[in-house]
Design a protein around this motif. Structure first.
Motif, mmCIF file in Angstrom:
data_model
loop_
_atom_site.group_PDB
_atom_site.id
_atom_site.type_symbol
_atom_site.label_atom_id
_atom_site.label_comp_id
_atom_site.label_asym_id
_atom_site.label_seq_id
_atom_site.Cartn_x
_atom_site.Cartn_y
_atom_site.Cartn_z
ATOM 1 N N GLY A 46 -3.284 12.277 -3.284
ATOM 2 C CA GLY A 46 -3.654 12.557 -1.904
ATOM 3 C C GLY A 46 -3.559 11.333 -1.005
ATOM 4 N N THR A 47 -4.419 11.292 -0.008
ATOM 5 C CA THR A 47 -4.439 10.158 0.910
ATOM 6 C C THR A 47 -5.072 8.959 0.219
ATOM 7 N N VAL A 48 -4.589 7.767 0.551
ATOM 8 C CA VAL A 48 -4.998 6.562 -0.176
ATOM 9 C C VAL A 48 -5.648 5.547 0.762
ATOM 10 N N LEU A 49 -6.816 5.046 0.365
ATOM 11 C CA LEU A 49 -7.513 3.992 1.100
ATOM 12 C C LEU A 49 -7.477 2.731 0.251
ATOM 13 N N ASP A 50 -6.826 1.682 0.762
ATOM 14 C CA ASP A 50 -6.752 0.400 0.047
ATOM 15 C C ASP A 50 -7.841 -0.511 0.610
ATOM 16 N N VAL A 51 -8.886 -0.719 -0.167
ATOM 17 C CA VAL A 51 -10.023 -1.532 0.260
ATOM 18 C C VAL A 51 -9.714 -3.007 0.018
ATOM 19 N N GLY A 52 -9.677 -3.779 1.107
ATOM 20 C CA GLY A 52 -9.291 -5.177 1.000
ATOM 21 C C GLY A 52 -7.793 -5.259 0.789
ATOM 22 N N CYS A 53 -7.055 -4.675 1.725
ATOM 23 C CA CYS A 53 -5.599 -4.519 1.548
ATOM 24 C C CYS A 53 -4.838 -5.828 1.589
ATOM 25 N N GLY A 54 -5.464 -6.912 2.078
ATOM 26 C CA GLY A 54 -4.754 -8.181 2.145
ATOM 27 C C GLY A 54 -3.503 -8.049 2.994
ATOM 28 N N PRO A 55 -2.424 -8.772 2.627
ATOM 29 C CA PRO A 55 -1.207 -8.729 3.441
ATOM 30 C C PRO A 55 -0.434 -7.422 3.370
ATOM 31 N N GLY A 56 -0.930 -6.439 2.627
ATOM 32 C CA GLY A 56 -0.418 -5.079 2.768
ATOM 33 C C GLY A 56 0.733 -4.605 1.917
ATOM 34 N N LEU A 59 0.786 -3.004 -0.892
ATOM 35 C CA LEU A 59 0.588 -1.665 -1.435
ATOM 36 C C LEU A 59 0.685 -0.611 -0.342
ATOM 37 N N ILE A 60 0.089 -0.899 0.808
ATOM 38 C CA ILE A 60 0.163 0.041 1.931
ATOM 39 C C ILE A 60 1.612 0.197 2.385
ATOM 40 N N ALA A 61 2.354 -0.902 2.443
ATOM 41 C CA ALA A 61 3.761 -0.834 2.852
ATOM 42 C C ALA A 61 4.574 -0.014 1.859
ATOM 43 N N ALA A 62 4.303 -0.191 0.572
ATOM 44 C CA ALA A 62 5.036 0.566 -0.446
ATOM 45 C C ALA A 62 4.720 2.054 -0.343
ATOM 46 N N LEU A 63 3.454 2.385 -0.105
ATOM 47 C CA LEU A 63 3.083 3.792 0.059
ATOM 48 C C LEU A 63 3.756 4.389 1.295
ATOM 49 N N ALA A 64 3.792 3.620 2.383
ATOM 50 C CA ALA A 64 4.436 4.099 3.611
ATOM 51 C C ALA A 64 5.916 4.362 3.369
ATOM 52 N N ALA A 65 6.548 3.473 2.599
ATOM 53 C CA ALA A 65 7.975 3.630 2.303
ATOM 54 C C ALA A 65 8.228 4.886 1.469
ATOM 55 N N GLN A 66 7.217 5.317 0.717
ATOM 56 C CA GLN A 66 7.336 6.525 -0.094
ATOM 57 C C GLN A 66 6.959 7.775 0.687
ATOM 58 N N GLY A 67 6.571 7.576 1.960
ATOM 59 C CA GLY A 67 6.165 8.712 2.780
ATOM 60 C C GLY A 67 4.765 9.194 2.478
ATOM 61 N N ARG A 68 3.956 8.340 1.828
ATOM 62 C CA ARG A 68 2.584 8.710 1.488
ATOM 63 C C ARG A 68 1.660 8.323 2.638
ATOM 64 N N ARG A 69 0.562 9.055 2.799
ATOM 65 C CA ARG A 69 -0.407 8.748 3.845
ATOM 66 C C ARG A 69 -1.443 7.781 3.294
ATOM 67 N N ALA A 70 -1.551 6.623 3.919
ATOM 68 C CA ALA A 70 -2.433 5.574 3.398
ATOM 69 C C ALA A 70 -2.931 4.690 4.528
ATOM 70 N N LEU A 71 -4.092 4.088 4.290
ATOM 71 C CA LEU A 71 -4.700 3.173 5.244
ATOM 72 C C LEU A 71 -5.255 1.980 4.492
#
Length: 293
Positions: A104-114, A116-128
């Protein structure tokens, strides 16, 4: 940095610390795993004091140039190297395995420079991603990810509706009180949601007061941090109602998947709205978060 009790911080001995600690439980009780109430641990510093180390030099400078050296430093001189270069690079094999398991939707706590969030976005996944470091949030947004500048103990969009939460790169240490942090994360997840945690690859369970330092004399203000191996994490998680859902190691890194409790009394009402935005704002704008879509 990843939790690991016992041995303590050895000079240049272990790698893989936190991408950014956040204000501790004293400031925002919630966000499970926000170090709270561990035996022998002094009260967490105020939110402002905890945020400073990750919101200004030397951490911010290291993120802006994409390299260290950078350490977590104890008062006795022991240092834990922080893997700035890895954090600022693309997702590696171990990271991709974590993302493959996300639901499902993914929350990265303490995402740092991002990464994991960038990789999820590239996969079309919803993440913050959320982080108390403005430099980290800016870096994440530049990579094309969505991120908010805030602590996990602050109000978070979509509370009680996230499918997966991540505590990677040692972020189980946030706040210095694993039990409190786990409680807070449970509030953020949907009933039965998934939490993926990176643990220290040895059996340790410790609370330390550290500073972020560059090894050349510059250092931030002190804050509480925790380090736990897998056995220690499970000792904290089971009594709190978390259910183990898998353990694995990849590339010298260790991970644990946990299922949240079946219900959360503090979750945000199902039909309330919240925002997921890349703007670094403290208050959400009226829009629907990824967790609502």
């Amino acid at each position: 940095m990843p939790g690991h009790p016992g041995p303590g911080l050895a000079p240049h001995a272990e790698t893989g610390p936190p991408r950014h600690p956040g204000p501790g439980p004293a400031a925002h009780p919630g966000r499970g795993r926000a170090r709270r109430g561990a035996a022998g641990v002094s009260p967490a510093p105020a939110a402002g004091e905890q945020a400073a180390p990750w919101s200004s030099d030397p951490y911010a400078d290291a993120l802006r140039v994409g390299r260290g050296p950078l350490y977590l430093s104890r008062t006795d001189g022991w240092l834990l190297p922080l893997e700035v270069e890895r954090w600022c690079a693309g997702a590696d094999t171990a990271d991709l395995e974590v993302l493959r398991r996300c639901e499902g939707t993914v929350l990265d706590v303490g995402c740092g420079p991002g990464r994991l969030i960038a990789a999820l976005a590239a996969q079309g996944r919803r993440a913050l991603g959320i982080d108390i470091s403005e430099a980290a949030v800016e870096h994440t947004v530049r990579l094309g990810g969505q991120a908010l500048h805030r602590s996990v103990f602050d109000p978070v969009p979509g509370e009680g509706r996230w499918g997966t939460a991540l505590l990677i790169d040692g972020n189980l240490g946030i706040g210095g009180d694993p039990a409190a942090l786990l409680d807070r994360v449970d509030q953020l997840l949907s009933p039965g949601g998934l939490l993926i945690v990176e643990t220290v690859p040895v059996d340790v369970d410790e609370r330390v007061r550290v500073r972020v330092a560059d090894g050349r004399g510059a250092a931030g203000s002190p804050f509480l941090w925790a380090r736990l191996g897998t056995p220690a994490l499970l000792r904290h998680a089971r009594p709190a109602g978390w259910h183990p859902d898998g353990q694995w190691s990849t590339g010298g890194r260790s991970f644990v998947a946990l299922r949240s409790r079946s219900a959360s009394s503090t979750a945000e009402p199902p039909k309330s709205t919240a925002v997921i935005t890349s703007q670094r704002v403290r208050k959400p704008l009226p829009a629907r978060p990824a967790a609502d879509r």
